[in-house]
Motif scaffolding. Structure first.
Motif, PDB file in Angstrom:
ATOM      1  N   GLY A 149       2.092  -6.225  -6.048  1.00  0.00           N
ATOM      2  CA  GLY A 149       2.205  -5.153  -5.068  1.00  0.00           C
ATOM      3  C   GLY A 149       3.309  -5.511  -4.096  1.00  0.00           C
ATOM      4  N   ALA A 150       3.921  -4.501  -3.494  1.00  0.00           N
ATOM      5  CA  ALA A 150       4.983  -4.741  -2.522  1.00  0.00           C
ATOM      6  C   ALA A 150       4.348  -5.119  -1.185  1.00  0.00           C
ATOM      7  CB  ALA A 150       5.848  -3.493  -2.368  1.00  0.00           C
ATOM      8  N   LEU A 151       4.605  -6.342  -0.745  1.00  0.00           N
ATOM      9  CA  LEU A 151       4.069  -6.802   0.539  1.00  0.00           C
ATOM     10  C   LEU A 151       5.023  -6.428   1.670  1.00  0.00           C
ATOM     11  CD1 LEU A 151       2.765 -10.364  -0.478  1.00  0.00           C
ATOM     12  CD2 LEU A 151       1.429  -8.274  -0.141  1.00  0.00           C
ATOM     13  N   PRO A 152       4.450  -6.133   2.850  1.00  0.00           N
ATOM     14  CA  PRO A 152       3.034  -6.270   3.249  1.00  0.00           C
ATOM     15  C   PRO A 152       2.174  -5.023   3.003  1.00  0.00           C
ATOM     16  CG  PRO A 152       4.360  -5.787   5.158  1.00  0.00           C
ATOM     17  CD  PRO A 152       5.335  -5.888   4.016  1.00  0.00           C
ATOM     18  N   ARG A 153       2.782  -3.939   2.494  1.00  0.00           N
ATOM     19  CA  ARG A 153       2.073  -2.662   2.392  1.00  0.00           C
ATOM     20  C   ARG A 153       0.905  -2.712   1.411  1.00  0.00           C
ATOM     21  NH1 ARG A 153      -0.710   0.813   1.868  1.00  0.00           N
ATOM     22  NH2 ARG A 153      -0.479   3.084   2.004  1.00  0.00           N
ATOM     23  N   TYR A 154       1.037  -3.510   0.335  1.00  0.00           N
ATOM     24  CA  TYR A 154       0.008  -3.521  -0.696  1.00  0.00           C
ATOM     25  C   TYR A 154      -0.594  -4.914  -0.862  1.00  0.00           C
ATOM     26  CZ  TYR A 154       1.324   1.216  -1.930  1.00  0.00           C
ATOM     27  OH  TYR A 154       1.563   2.582  -1.894  1.00  0.00           O
ATOM     28  N   ALA A 155      -1.088  -5.474   0.229  1.00  0.00           N
ATOM     29  CA  ALA A 155      -1.798  -6.749   0.168  1.00  0.00           C
ATOM     30  C   ALA A 155      -3.196  -6.523  -0.408  1.00  0.00           C
ATOM     31  CB  ALA A 155      -1.896  -7.353   1.563  1.00  0.00           C
ATOM     32  N   ARG A 162      -3.642   1.298  -6.316  1.00  0.00           N
ATOM     33  CA  ARG A 162      -3.433   1.941  -5.016  1.00  0.00           C
ATOM     34  C   ARG A 162      -2.062   2.595  -4.947  1.00  0.00           C
ATOM     35  NH1 ARG A 162      -4.071  -3.227  -1.803  1.00  0.00           N
ATOM     36  NH2 ARG A 162      -3.277  -1.977  -0.070  1.00  0.00           N
ATOM     37  N   CYS A 163      -1.055   1.921  -5.496  1.00  0.00           N
ATOM     38  CA  CYS A 163       0.293   2.475  -5.476  1.00  0.00           C
ATOM     39  C   CYS A 163       0.368   3.751  -6.313  1.00  0.00           C
ATOM     40  CB  CYS A 163       1.284   1.437  -5.993  1.00  0.00           C
ATOM     41  SG  CYS A 163       3.005   1.912  -5.843  1.00  0.00           S
ATOM     42  N   MET A 164      -0.243   3.757  -7.495  1.00  0.00           N
ATOM     43  CA  MET A 164      -0.248   4.953  -8.337  1.00  0.00           C
ATOM     44  C   MET A 164      -1.028   6.077  -7.679  1.00  0.00           C
ATOM     45  SD  MET A 164      -0.745   3.226 -12.129  1.00  0.00           S
ATOM     46  CE  MET A 164      -0.622   4.794 -13.005  1.00  0.00           C
TER      47      MET A 164
END
Length: 302
Positions: A149-155, A162-164
């Motif tokens: 996941g792209a941090l810090p948004r998707y910790a 969640r991203c999908m």
């Protein structure tokens, strides 16, 4: 100095599941000349048994490949051409690397094992256990984590889902240094996997890690030449930590026309582990097992 002349001692920590096997199949062929030890987590969270969709994903990622398919492959005669990908036992034999399951990496036995091995660097990729300072400070170049996941948004957990669900264009895969928090350490970089909405969550999960592994290989190349990675601290104000999703989140996922897994995509992955002369029989076993437990039903409502 030529990187081939600078072998490293590397610990790779991953999960005893399908994605973990794929991670090792990508990494180990690129670490020839290095001394490598692999540690596997085998942790199941109670919610994975309580939420039907999580139970289905656990079956597809762990139960079927680990408990049924991989043991069958490992018992086959190896006289024919090897499969494209190897099971955990096959990887240990193919690359001469010790691979073992560990339940407590921070306890006295885990710490002592790591200190005896004396790693230069340690990588976590899909590992289910949290590192404590007594362990993550052991490697002289530090411990790094490949986070899907792209941090810090998707910790946190289930970041590709969640991203999908949120309609993202691409899933980030972050390589960061491990510190005392969870997914909080300084970042080396983020690689990206474009989201293909027609493909399943499971397809995205098993393909997300590649970009982060490439970043790790770049770090190793730099270390062999005496150069450490550039690290950027995270903006904690942008951090969003996610736990495993519940029923409402899965309902929302399906309402967007997204699927947990696709049978053909899944069999395409499994087939890469199957020796050609036994592929038909093994595919039949895998398909029958999936149907028996009802995992194939998730496609109808996922």
């Amino acid at each position: 100095m030529n990187k081939e002349h600078t072998p490293l001692r590397i610990v790779i920590c991953t999960k005893r599941d399908l994605a973990g096997a794929l991670i090792l199949n990508q990494l180990l062929p690129r670490l020839g000349g290095d001394t490598v030890m692999v540690l596997l987590s085998d942790k199941t969270r109670p919610v994975e048994q309580a939420v039907p969709e999580l139970a289905e994903m656990k079956f597809l990622e762990r139960d079927l490949p680990m408990d049924t398919l991989f043991p069958l492959i490992d018992r086959l005669d190896d006289d024919g051409a090897p499969a494209e990908l190897a099971t955990f036992d096959g990887l240990a034999q193919r690359f001469g690397v010790p691979i073992q399951v560990i339940g407590d990496i921070n306890g006295p036995e885990g710490e002592e094992m790591l200190r005896r091995f004396a790693p230069d660097i340690m990588l976590s990729a899909r590992f289910s256990l949290i590192f404590r300072r007594n362990v993550f400070d052991i490697p002289r170049f530090g411990t790094y984590n490949v986070h899907p996941g792209a941090l810090p948004r998707y910790a946190g957990l289930f970041a590709p889902f969640r991203c999908m669900l949120e309609g993202g264009d691409a899933i980030g895969c972050t390589l960061h240094r491990v510190d005392d928090g969870i997914d909080t350490g300084p970042v080396v970089g983020i690689g990206w996997l474009p989201i293909q909405a027609e493909r399943s969550l499971l397809w995205h999960v098993v393909n997300t890690y590649g970009a982060g592994l490439d970043l790790f290989m770049t770090v190793l190349d730099g270390l062999r030449q005496g150069q450490g990675p550039d690290l950027q601290g995270q903006d904690r104000s942008l951090r969003v930590y996610g736990s495993l999703p519940g029923r409402e989140a899965f309902d929302a996922f399906r309402s967007k026309g997204l699927r947990l897994y696709d049978p053909q995509e899944y069999m395409d992955v499994l087939r890469r582990f199957m020796p050609a002369e036994s592929a038909v029989q093994l595919q039949a076993i895998a398909g029958a097992a999936a149907e028996k437990v009802g995992a194939s039903c998730c496609c109808a409502h996922a």
